[in-house]
Design a protein around this motif. Structure first.
Motif, PDB file in Angstrom:
ATOM      1  N   GLN A  64      31.963  11.871   1.695  1.00  0.00           N
ATOM      2  CA  GLN A  64      32.036  13.330   1.742  1.00  0.00           C
ATOM      3  C   GLN A  64      31.205  13.883   2.902  1.00  0.00           C
ATOM      4  N   ASP A  65      31.634  15.024   3.434  1.00  0.00           N
ATOM      5  CA  ASP A  65      30.896  15.690   4.515  1.00  0.00           C
ATOM      6  C   ASP A  65      29.897  16.716   3.992  1.00  0.00           C
ATOM      7  N   ALA A  66      30.190  17.292   2.837  1.00  0.00           N
ATOM      8  CA  ALA A  66      29.328  18.333   2.279  1.00  0.00           C
ATOM      9  C   ALA A  66      29.614  18.496   0.792  1.00  0.00           C
ATOM     10  N   ALA A  67      28.641  19.088   0.104  1.00  0.00           N
ATOM     11  CA  ALA A  67      28.814  19.407  -1.310  1.00  0.00           C
ATOM     12  C   ALA A  67      28.535  20.880  -1.527  1.00  0.00           C
ATOM     13  N   LEU A  68      29.324  21.497  -2.416  1.00  0.00           N
ATOM     14  CA  LEU A  68      29.134  22.906  -2.753  1.00  0.00           C
ATOM     15  C   LEU A  68      29.048  23.024  -4.267  1.00  0.00           C
ATOM     16  N   SER A  69      28.103  23.818  -4.727  1.00  0.00           N
ATOM     17  CA  SER A  69      27.918  23.978  -6.169  1.00  0.00           C
ATOM     18  C   SER A  69      28.128  25.420  -6.610  1.00  0.00           C
ATOM     19  N   ASN A  89      20.305  15.919 -10.205  1.00  0.00           N
ATOM     20  CA  ASN A  89      21.184  14.747 -10.136  1.00  0.00           C
ATOM     21  C   ASN A  89      22.105  14.800  -8.923  1.00  0.00           C
ATOM     22  N   ILE A  90      22.561  15.994  -8.570  1.00  0.00           N
ATOM     23  CA  ILE A  90      23.394  16.148  -7.373  1.00  0.00           C
ATOM     24  C   ILE A  90      22.600  15.768  -6.132  1.00  0.00           C
ATOM     25  N   ILE A  91      21.374  16.266  -6.031  1.00  0.00           N
ATOM     26  CA  ILE A  91      20.523  15.970  -4.871  1.00  0.00           C
ATOM     27  C   ILE A  91      20.272  14.467  -4.760  1.00  0.00           C
ATOM     28  N   SER A  92      19.988  13.836  -5.883  1.00  0.00           N
ATOM     29  CA  SER A  92      19.746  12.392  -5.888  1.00  0.00           C
ATOM     30  C   SER A  92      20.967  11.624  -5.397  1.00  0.00           C
ATOM     31  N   ALA A  93      22.141  12.006  -5.878  1.00  0.00           N
ATOM     32  CA  ALA A  93      23.376  11.327  -5.475  1.00  0.00           C
ATOM     33  C   ALA A  93      23.686  11.569  -3.997  1.00  0.00           C
ATOM     34  N   MET A  94      23.385  12.764  -3.500  1.00  0.00           N
ATOM     35  CA  MET A  94      23.587  13.056  -2.085  1.00  0.00           C
ATOM     36  C   MET A  94      22.696  12.171  -1.219  1.00  0.00           C
ATOM     37  N   ASN A  95      21.446  12.027  -1.629  1.00  0.00           N
ATOM     38  CA  ASN A  95      20.522  11.182  -0.874  1.00  0.00           C
ATOM     39  C   ASN A  95      20.981   9.725  -0.859  1.00  0.00           C
ATOM     40  N   LYS A  96      21.471   9.249  -1.982  1.00  0.00           N
ATOM     41  CA  LYS A  96      21.915   7.858  -2.071  1.00  0.00           C
ATOM     42  C   LYS A  96      23.137   7.598  -1.204  1.00  0.00           C
ATOM     43  N   ASN A  97      23.967   8.620  -1.018  1.00  0.00           N
ATOM     44  CA  ASN A  97      25.209   8.442  -0.280  1.00  0.00           C
ATOM     45  C   ASN A  97      25.181   9.024   1.131  1.00  0.00           C
ATOM     46  N   GLY A  98      24.022   9.514   1.558  1.00  0.00           N
ATOM     47  CA  GLY A  98      23.891  10.007   2.923  1.00  0.00           C
ATOM     48  C   GLY A  98      24.633  11.293   3.206  1.00  0.00           C
ATOM     49  N   VAL A  99      24.855  12.118   2.172  1.00  0.00           N
ATOM     50  CA  VAL A  99      25.490  13.424   2.357  1.00  0.00           C
ATOM     51  C   VAL A  99      24.383  14.466   2.485  1.00  0.00           C
ATOM     52  N   LYS A 100      24.350  15.215   3.571  1.00  0.00           N
ATOM     53  CA  LYS A 100      23.231  16.102   3.853  1.00  0.00           C
ATOM     54  C   LYS A 100      23.494  17.587   3.574  1.00  0.00           C
ATOM     55  N   ARG A 101      24.711  18.063   3.839  1.00  0.00           N
ATOM     56  CA  ARG A 101      24.971  19.510   3.754  1.00  0.00           C
ATOM     57  C   ARG A 101      25.240  19.927   2.317  1.00  0.00           C
ATOM     58  N   PHE A 102      24.463  20.902   1.830  1.00  0.00           N
ATOM     59  CA  PHE A 102      24.582  21.373   0.461  1.00  0.00           C
ATOM     60  C   PHE A 102      24.486  22.889   0.435  1.00  0.00           C
ATOM     61  N   ARG A 143      14.143  23.046  -6.794  1.00  0.00           N
ATOM     62  CA  ARG A 143      14.551  21.655  -6.545  1.00  0.00           C
ATOM     63  C   ARG A 143      15.279  21.542  -5.203  1.00  0.00           C
ATOM     64  N   ILE A 144      16.120  22.510  -4.913  1.00  0.00           N
ATOM     65  CA  ILE A 144      16.861  22.485  -3.652  1.00  0.00           C
ATOM     66  C   ILE A 144      15.909  22.644  -2.473  1.00  0.00           C
ATOM     67  N   MET A 145      15.006  23.621  -2.571  1.00  0.00           N
ATOM     68  CA  MET A 145      14.079  23.905  -1.480  1.00  0.00           C
ATOM     69  C   MET A 145      13.128  22.743  -1.206  1.00  0.00           C
ATOM     70  N   GLU A 146      12.834  21.950  -2.220  1.00  0.00           N
ATOM     71  CA  GLU A 146      11.928  20.813  -2.056  1.00  0.00           C
ATOM     72  C   GLU A 146      12.644  19.552  -1.580  1.00  0.00           C
ATOM     73  N   SER A 147      13.964  19.622  -1.462  1.00  0.00           N
ATOM     74  CA  SER A 147      14.744  18.454  -1.054  1.00  0.00           C
ATOM     75  C   SER A 147      14.737  18.296   0.463  1.00  0.00           C
ATOM     76  N   ASP A 148      15.243  17.154   0.911  1.00  0.00           N
ATOM     77  CA  ASP A 148      15.373  16.882   2.347  1.00  0.00           C
ATOM     78  C   ASP A 148      16.785  17.177   2.855  1.00  0.00           C
ATOM     79  N   LEU A 149      17.558  17.874   2.060  1.00  0.00           N
ATOM     80  CA  LEU A 149      18.945  18.175   2.429  1.00  0.00           C
ATOM     81  C   LEU A 149      19.015  19.318   3.436  1.00  0.00           C
ATOM     82  N   ASP A 150      20.170  19.455   4.059  1.00  0.00           N
ATOM     83  CA  ASP A 150      20.465  20.613   4.907  1.00  0.00           C
ATOM     84  C   ASP A 150      21.078  21.680   3.999  1.00  0.00           C
TER      85      ASP A 150
END
Length: 210
Positions: A64-69, A89-102, A143-150
């Protein structure tokens, strides 16, 4: 783009799917009950999963290129942590799969946008009816703000089922201390999709109103 959408059976989630498909995106919708999502399109894949069960969603992030909630819940009077736990759980799965945009929907009236839904929400609706719901949304944002996601957090005003308007207002200071502003779910979905490849609100929580 290849987009993974959560909350697709809700009204805003359906708008995300409908508009995303119209724009040519390839969409995977993760839902608890696939029978509720009656949209047929060759670019739509429907996957049964529950954000509270990490093992049921992790494989959906592959490629996936991005995730939207657009997650939500209707148990406003009950103390719950569905949104914050599910987002974790979404953030964890994104990190495991290298998906950055949320990109994730919460609401005006939370954290540094407190009071921005107008007096009616500030003095009555939030403290009396939506207290636990907004408390969970606040934890979700943290949780989102503390993540390393974009990440980008989208804070809509009061949601309506109105038509899509592309002339909506958006920004860090959007909202009103006295009046309750509104925005259609269709417009919110449009804004989310428009910001997929933009860094204007990267690592920011942005309000949106008519």
């Amino acid at each position: 783009m290849k987009l993974l959408i959560f909350g697709g059976t809700g009204k805003t989630g359906r708008e995300l799917i409908k508009q995303g498909l119209a724009q040519g995106h390839q969409i995977t919708a993760v839902v608890r009950n696939p029978k509720k999502l009656k949209i047929n399109n060759p670019n739509l894949r429907i996957v049964k999963g529950d954000v509270l069960l990490p093992e049921s969603i992790e494989s959906s992030f592959q490629g996936q290129d991005a995730a939207l909630s657009a997650l939500g819940h209707k148990r406003f009077f009950i103390k719950t942590t569905i949104l914050s736990r599910g987002t974790k759980n979404i953030i964890s799965a994104m990190n495991k799969n290298g998906v950055k945009r949320f990109i994730c929907i919460t609401s005006l009236g939370i954290n540094d946008s407190r009071f921005k839904l107008g007096l009616y929400y500030t003095l009555f609706t939030i403290p009396i009816i939506l207290f636990f719901y907004f408390l969970d949304k606040s934890k979700q944002e943290k949780r989102i703000m503390e993540s390393d996601l974009d990440w980008t957090i989208v804070r809509p005003a009061q949601l309506t089922n109105g038509k899509l308007r592309t002339s909506y207002r958006h920004g860090i200071k959007v909202g009103h201390y006295v009046l309750t502003k509104m925005i259609s779910r269709a417009s919110v979905a449009h804004f989310m999709l428009e910001n997929l490849e933009s860094d204007r609100y990267l690592h920011k929580a942005v309000g949106i109103t008519n």
